[in-house]
Design an enzyme around this catalytic site. Structure first.
Site, PDB file in Angstrom:
ATOM      1  N   HIS A  79       0.886  -1.199   0.048  1.00 22.16           N
ATOM      2  CA  HIS A  79      -0.160   0.036  -0.193  1.00 22.16           C
ATOM      3  C   HIS A  79       0.992   1.250  -0.027  1.00 22.16           C
ATOM      4  O   HIS A  79       1.777   1.426   0.647  1.00 22.16           O
ATOM      5  CB  HIS A  79      -1.198   0.076   1.089  1.00 22.16           C
ATOM      6  CG  HIS A  79      -0.537   0.297   2.600  1.00 22.16           C
ATOM      7  ND1 HIS A  79      -0.362   1.191   3.032  1.00 22.16           N
ATOM      8  CD2 HIS A  79      -0.242  -0.712   3.344  1.00 22.16           C
ATOM      9  CE1 HIS A  79       0.219   1.230   4.415  1.00 22.16           C
ATOM     10  NE2 HIS A  79       0.147   0.127   4.784  1.00 22.16           N
ATOM     11  N   ASP A 183       5.915   2.547   7.285  1.00 23.36           N
ATOM     12  CA  ASP A 183       4.549   1.782   7.118  1.00 23.36           C
ATOM     13  C   ASP A 183       3.897   2.460   6.128  1.00 23.36           C
ATOM     14  O   ASP A 183       3.019   3.753   6.488  1.00 23.36           O
ATOM     15  CB  ASP A 183       3.923   1.570   8.527  1.00 23.36           C
ATOM     16  CG  ASP A 183       2.527   1.015   7.920  1.00 23.36           C
ATOM     17  OD1 ASP A 183       2.142   0.383   7.204  1.00 23.36           O
ATOM     18  OD2 ASP A 183       1.636   1.137   9.031  1.00 23.36           O
ATOM     19  N   GLU A 212      -5.302   1.722   1.841  1.00 18.86           N
ATOM     20  CA  GLU A 212      -5.421   0.558   2.863  1.00 18.86           C
ATOM     21  C   GLU A 212      -5.675   1.007   4.199  1.00 18.86           C
ATOM     22  O   GLU A 212      -6.452   0.219   4.943  1.00 18.86           O
ATOM     23  CB  GLU A 212      -3.919  -0.079   2.950  1.00 18.86           C
ATOM     24  CG  GLU A 212      -3.761  -1.263   3.458  1.00 18.86           C
ATOM     25  CD  GLU A 212      -3.225  -1.206   4.829  1.00 18.86           C
ATOM     26  OE1 GLU A 212      -3.092  -2.272   5.678  1.00 18.86           O
ATOM     27  OE2 GLU A 212      -2.888  -0.096   5.519  1.00 18.86           O
ATOM     28  N   GLU A 213      -5.203   2.353   4.599  1.00 22.28           N
ATOM     29  CA  GLU A 213      -5.262   2.593   6.030  1.00 22.28           C
ATOM     30  C   GLU A 213      -6.679   2.722   6.553  1.00 22.28           C
ATOM     31  O   GLU A 213      -7.197   3.086   7.528  1.00 22.28           O
ATOM     32  CB  GLU A 213      -4.286   3.702   6.310  1.00 22.28           C
ATOM     33  CG  GLU A 213      -3.076   3.458   6.313  1.00 22.28           C
ATOM     34  CD  GLU A 213      -2.147   2.514   7.289  1.00 22.28           C
ATOM     35  OE1 GLU A 213      -3.054   2.227   8.130  1.00 22.28           O
ATOM     36  OE2 GLU A 213      -0.917   2.221   7.185  1.00 22.28           O
ATOM     37  N   ASP A 235       4.261  -5.385   3.629  1.00 21.26           N
ATOM     38  CA  ASP A 235       3.787  -4.283   4.491  1.00 21.26           C
ATOM     39  C   ASP A 235       5.024  -4.014   5.558  1.00 21.26           C
ATOM     40  O   ASP A 235       6.097  -4.778   5.586  1.00 21.26           O
ATOM     41  CB  ASP A 235       2.558  -4.471   5.107  1.00 21.26           C
ATOM     42  CG  ASP A 235       1.622  -3.292   5.490  1.00 21.26           C
ATOM     43  OD1 ASP A 235       2.435  -2.135   5.795  1.00 21.26           O
ATOM     44  OD2 ASP A 235       0.589  -3.269   5.404  1.00 21.26           O
ATOM     45  N   HIS A 326       2.674   4.828  12.908  1.00 23.14           N
ATOM     46  CA  HIS A 326       1.396   5.763  12.932  1.00 23.14           C
ATOM     47  C   HIS A 326       1.805   6.650  13.866  1.00 23.14           C
ATOM     48  O   HIS A 326       0.765   7.062  14.678  1.00 23.14           O
ATOM     49  CB  HIS A 326      -0.019   4.640  13.317  1.00 23.14           C
ATOM     50  CG  HIS A 326      -0.087   3.708  12.331  1.00 23.14           C
ATOM     51  ND1 HIS A 326      -1.652   3.438  12.192  1.00 23.14           N
ATOM     52  CD2 HIS A 326       0.269   3.339  11.288  1.00 23.14           C
ATOM     53  CE1 HIS A 326      -1.876   2.401  11.129  1.00 23.14           C
ATOM     54  NE2 HIS A 326      -0.619   2.473  10.458  1.00 23.14           N
TER      55      HIS A 326
HETATM   56 ZN   LIG Z   1       0.849  -0.901   6.703  1.00 23.79          ZN
END
Ligand SMILES: [Zn+2]
Length: 360
Positions: A79, A183, A212-213, A235, A326
């Protein structure tokens, strides 16, 4: 020294690859606004692909054909998007309200510097100063409503609807790399390298996916379009391998830095195909490539939607472990990235239909 599958040379991570990851990490591509990363991907893969297209949702779909009769159709997915923020309201003077896009805790936001929109306009996420609080104010949880994005006076370039990301420039720290959005720019960079070093025994169907998120949206249509025999999802997954200073042993770390690529057995949305789990482990052991099994549990990847498309697609995820995903900055190990390239590239080079003909 890592032994390679007979005639296959897996990608080597050097200065050029780290520079590419730096560009990918510094690019801003919050879900639904992946253009900046897509542009880099397109320019990198075009010279190496048989076919490149951008689909209706913005996924980049790349075909690199193998040779020989009826090669296996193998989908690789990574992603492109990252978690971030979206401006939702302005007072006209450079102060914005905003929403969170994807999984970020509001408590992580106060005082952080951000980049806004395509021009990376610098801003800061403001909170009421500690000096002006009363009593236990500073102990109360931070809510989104307490926060705002401040760009100084409005620049005239940023507007409601623009995305914002953490303003973290990528750097190399000895054996580690630090940056935002690793990520999943690590997965994106890995997939680019695998296209450049695609083994000839398979048709490599690479999907650089969007959104994706916020619910695996791009991967769903990409898997439908490719209709592959199997899928491997690339990923980066959290490593919470920190010392337990004053508690019992840390047994819920998900993955550990420096222990190699993380092979998935099960997460909250996918149980990996057991034949592919066995095949990955067997490949790692045969070629002496370090690996770890990601602790089964929560979290998820694009595999969550890919494995349910069409009549079912055997799927497995392989991740580079990373700390503090994140958040404004993640830390990953160069060696884990290299071993991930080795493992996935080597596995592809020795894939045969027998892998899926075996028992589960
Ligand atoms: Zn990811």
């Amino acid at each position: 020294m890592t032994m390679m599958a007979d005639e296959y040379n897996s990608p080597q991570i050097g200065d050029e690859q780290i520079k590419l990851l730096e560009r990918l990490s510094n690019a801003c591509a919050v879900s639904g606004d992946e253009g900046e990363v897509r542009k880099i991907v397109l320019s990198e893969v075009r010279p190496h692909a048989n076919e490149v297209k951008v689909d209706a949702l913005g996924n980049v779909l790349v075909t690199k054909r193998g040779s020989g009769w009826d090669p296996m159709r193998v989908m690789l997915a990574a992603h492109m998007d990252e978690v971030g923020l979206m401006l939702t309201h302005t007072n006209g003077g450079g102060i914005y309200r905003f929403e969170i896009v994807g999984g970020i805790a509001a408590t992580d936001l106060a005082g952080k510097a951000v980049w806004i929109g395509k021009d990376h306009i610098p801003g800061v996420i403001g909170l009421k100063p500690l000096h002006l609080g009363h009593g236990d104010d500073h102990k109360k949880p931070i809510n989104l409503e307490d926060l705002h994005i401040d760009v100084g006076p409005a620049t005239g370039k940023e507007k409601v609807g623009d995305r914002a990301t953490f303003a973290t420039s990528f750097i190399r720290l000895g054996l580690s790399l630090r940056g935002k959005a690793l990520d999943n720019r690590l997965g994106v960079a890995t997939l680019i390298e695998l296209i450049k070093h695609a083994p000839a025994n398979i048709d490599l169907l690479a999907a650089f996916t969007v959104q994706e998120e916020i619910g695996l949206r791009g991967a769903r249509v990409a898997a439908f379009a490719f209709d592959p025999d199997l899928a491997i999802i690339l990923d980066s997954t959290p490593a919470y391998d920190l010392p337990a200073w004053d508690a019992d042993e840390n047994v819920r770390y998900n993955t550990r830095l420096g222990a190699g690529p993380a092979i998935y057995i099960g997460d909250s949305s996918t149980l990996s195909d057991p034949r592919l789990v066995r095949f990955m482990i067997e490949t790692a052991e045969k070629y002496k490539i370090p690996y770890q099994l990601r602790q089964p549990g929560g979290g998820g990847t694009d595999a969550g939607t890919i494995h349910k498309q069409r009549e079912g697609i055997p799927s497995i995820s392989v991740s580079v472990p990373g700390r503090y995903h994140h958040s404004p900055a993640s830390i990953v190990r160069l060696a884990d990235w290299q071993h991930t390239c080795n493992l996935v590239g080597t596995a592809l080079s020795r894939l045969t239909p027998e892998v899926l003909a075996g028992e589960r």
